[in-house]
Design an enzyme around this catalytic site. Structure first.
Site, short mmCIF file in Angstrom:
data_model
loop_
_atom_site.label_atom_id
_atom_site.label_comp_id
_atom_site.label_asym_id
_atom_site.label_seq_id
_atom_site.Cartn_x
_atom_site.Cartn_y
_atom_site.Cartn_z
N THR A 11 49.51 37.11 25.81
CA THR A 11 48.79 36.07 26.91
C THR A 11 48.31 34.98 26.05
O THR A 11 48.65 33.96 26.17
CB THR A 11 47.92 36.86 27.38
OG1 THR A 11 48.26 37.92 28.40
CG2 THR A 11 46.92 36.01 28.36
N GLY A 110 38.43 39.74 20.68
CA GLY A 110 38.53 41.23 21.09
C GLY A 110 38.25 41.97 19.86
O GLY A 110 37.94 43.09 19.82
N CYS A 140 36.73 34.40 25.63
CA CYS A 140 36.87 33.51 26.44
C CYS A 140 35.33 33.23 27.35
O CYS A 140 35.07 32.28 27.51
CB CYS A 140 37.80 33.65 27.86
SG CYS A 140 37.66 35.58 28.21
N ARG A 168 37.26 38.92 35.73
CA ARG A 168 38.32 39.48 36.61
C ARG A 168 39.02 40.73 36.22
O ARG A 168 38.50 41.20 34.94
CB ARG A 168 39.58 38.52 36.40
CG ARG A 168 39.82 38.18 34.69
CD ARG A 168 40.97 39.17 34.56
NE ARG A 168 41.22 38.87 32.99
CZ ARG A 168 40.77 39.65 31.79
NH1 ARG A 168 40.08 40.73 32.27
NH2 ARG A 168 41.27 39.60 30.82
N HIS A 194 28.21 40.00 25.83
CA HIS A 194 28.37 38.59 25.65
C HIS A 194 27.02 37.93 25.01
O HIS A 194 27.60 37.03 24.33
CB HIS A 194 28.42 38.06 27.12
CG HIS A 194 29.56 39.01 27.75
ND1 HIS A 194 29.50 39.85 28.69
CD2 HIS A 194 31.12 38.69 27.71
CE1 HIS A 194 30.83 40.44 28.94
NE2 HIS A 194 31.66 39.57 28.44
N GLN A 301 40.46 33.02 31.81
CA GLN A 301 40.41 33.84 30.55
C GLN A 301 41.45 33.82 29.83
O GLN A 301 41.56 34.16 28.40
CB GLN A 301 40.22 35.43 31.17
CG GLN A 301 41.32 36.07 31.69
CD GLN A 301 41.68 35.67 33.20
OE1 GLN A 301 41.09 34.79 33.70
NE2 GLN A 301 42.67 35.99 33.51
#
EC number: 1.2.1.59
Length: 343
Positions: A11, A110, A140, A168, A194, A301
């Site tokens: 991705t 990640g 993101c 999402r 976050h 994202q």
């Protein structure tokens, strides 16, 4: 010309590869896959040499009509910089290889901050990244938060940020993830990761974050409330958004009030993969009263970190002296103009 290897052509990796290929000062020397699939065929179509982690699978690739250029280690040896876009928690296991080869490498959000010891955002700490061997590009959501918080902080001073992330459930191509019919608190506890992640880039910012996952694939949505040190002015906030090369303003005249409509707009604009590299801040949601600022912003994202990866490559290889210069080079090469100027 900086030679860039993309370890993990998924991705994020496939998007970073295309973004790097569009730049005048860097090129893609190879991408890696663990198995033959549709993305591997796209890499072939793009002309990216294909490398694999396990050479015992070479026959499977060749049977599918995919030429294997060599092993991941071969690819890394040929590169100046390695963009590790492997799944979260996998990237850290690749670090010993990069260290052994003495290569510069950057990871995605990640991974934990400790994988590189430095977390990056083009608008906030580019100069501190210049010449580093290892960099982590924040996630993101963190990227989107850092961009706008930093601008508000410079203009008004930030006393505290409270942000709620409506995330999402999965990316469009992820068929094994959900939820399908639930709103999942992720995590139930406060703060979510976050806030502390923002502080790896902006350590002086006081911030509390909460997060949940919803059954959609399009984008994340943030509800942000910032308490400022100086009295905040709505018109000035709108102006600082308009002046930032990675902040988009979704105007009332566009009639857009959902992530689905935003993605449709991106498709109509002819954006590759309908990618939105910018924060999409809804103009009508911007509320300013004394020392309180509130707004909604949508974050794509799959895309907003892509341009940050390109800037990180420039920083670690000293191709640019400041973030403003690199951001302009990246945006121009991608013909990227924030959506505020398109409606």
């Amino acid at each position: 010309m900086i030679k860039v290897a993309i370890n993990g052509y998924g991705t994020i990796g496939k998007r970073v590869a295309d973004a790097v290929a569009a730049q005048k000062d860097m090129k893609v020397i190879g991408v890696s896959k663990t198995r033959p699939n549709a993305e591997a065929f796209i890499a072939k179509q793009r002309g990216y040499p294909l490398y694999i982690a396990d050479l015992s699978k070479k026959a499977a690739f060749e049977k599918a009509g995919l030429t294997v250029a060599g092993s991941v280690e071969d690819m890394c040896k040929a590169a100046d910089v390695i963009v590790d876009a492997t799944p979260g928690d996998i990237g850290v296991t690749n670090k010993p290889l990069y260290e052994k080869l003495g290569k510069k490498a950057l990871w995605q959000g990640g991974e934990d901050h400790e994988v590189a010891g430095f977390s990056f955002n083009s608008s906030c700490n580019f100069k501190d990244a210049i010449g580093r061997q290892f960099i982590r590009v924040v996630s993101c959501n963190t990227t989107g938060l850092c961009r706008i918080i930093n601008e508000v902080d410079k203009a008004f001073g930030v006393e505290h940020v409270h942000a709620i992330m409506v995330r999402r459930g999965s990316d469009p191509g992820e068929i094994k993830k959900g939820p399908i019919d639930a709103v999942v608190l992720d995590p139930v506890t406060v703060p979510s990761h976050h806030g502390p992640d923002v502080q790896t880039v902006l350590p002086h910012i006081s911030i509390t974050t909460m997060a949940m996952i919803v059954p959609t694939t399009m984008m994340h949505m943030h509800a942000v409330r910032i308490t400022t040190k100086k009295e905040v002015n709505r018109e000035k906030v709108i102006e600082l958004i308009k002046n930032h090369p990675r902040l988009g303003l979704v105007k009332k005249s566009a009639g857009i009030k959902s992530t689905a409509e935003l993605k449709e707009f991106a498709m109509d604009l002819g954006r590759q993969r309908a990618d939105l590299y910018e924060n999409c801040i809804f103009e009508d949601s911007i509320y300013a009263n004394k020392n309180e600022l509130c707004f909604f912003q949508a974050i794509h994202q799959e895309a907003d970190v892509v341009v940050e990866n390109v800037d990180a490559i420039r920083a670690m290889t000293s191709l640019a002296n400041d973030g403003t210069a690199s951001i302009k080079l990246t945006n121009d090469a991608l013909h990227f103009v924030p959506i505020q100027n398109n409606h």
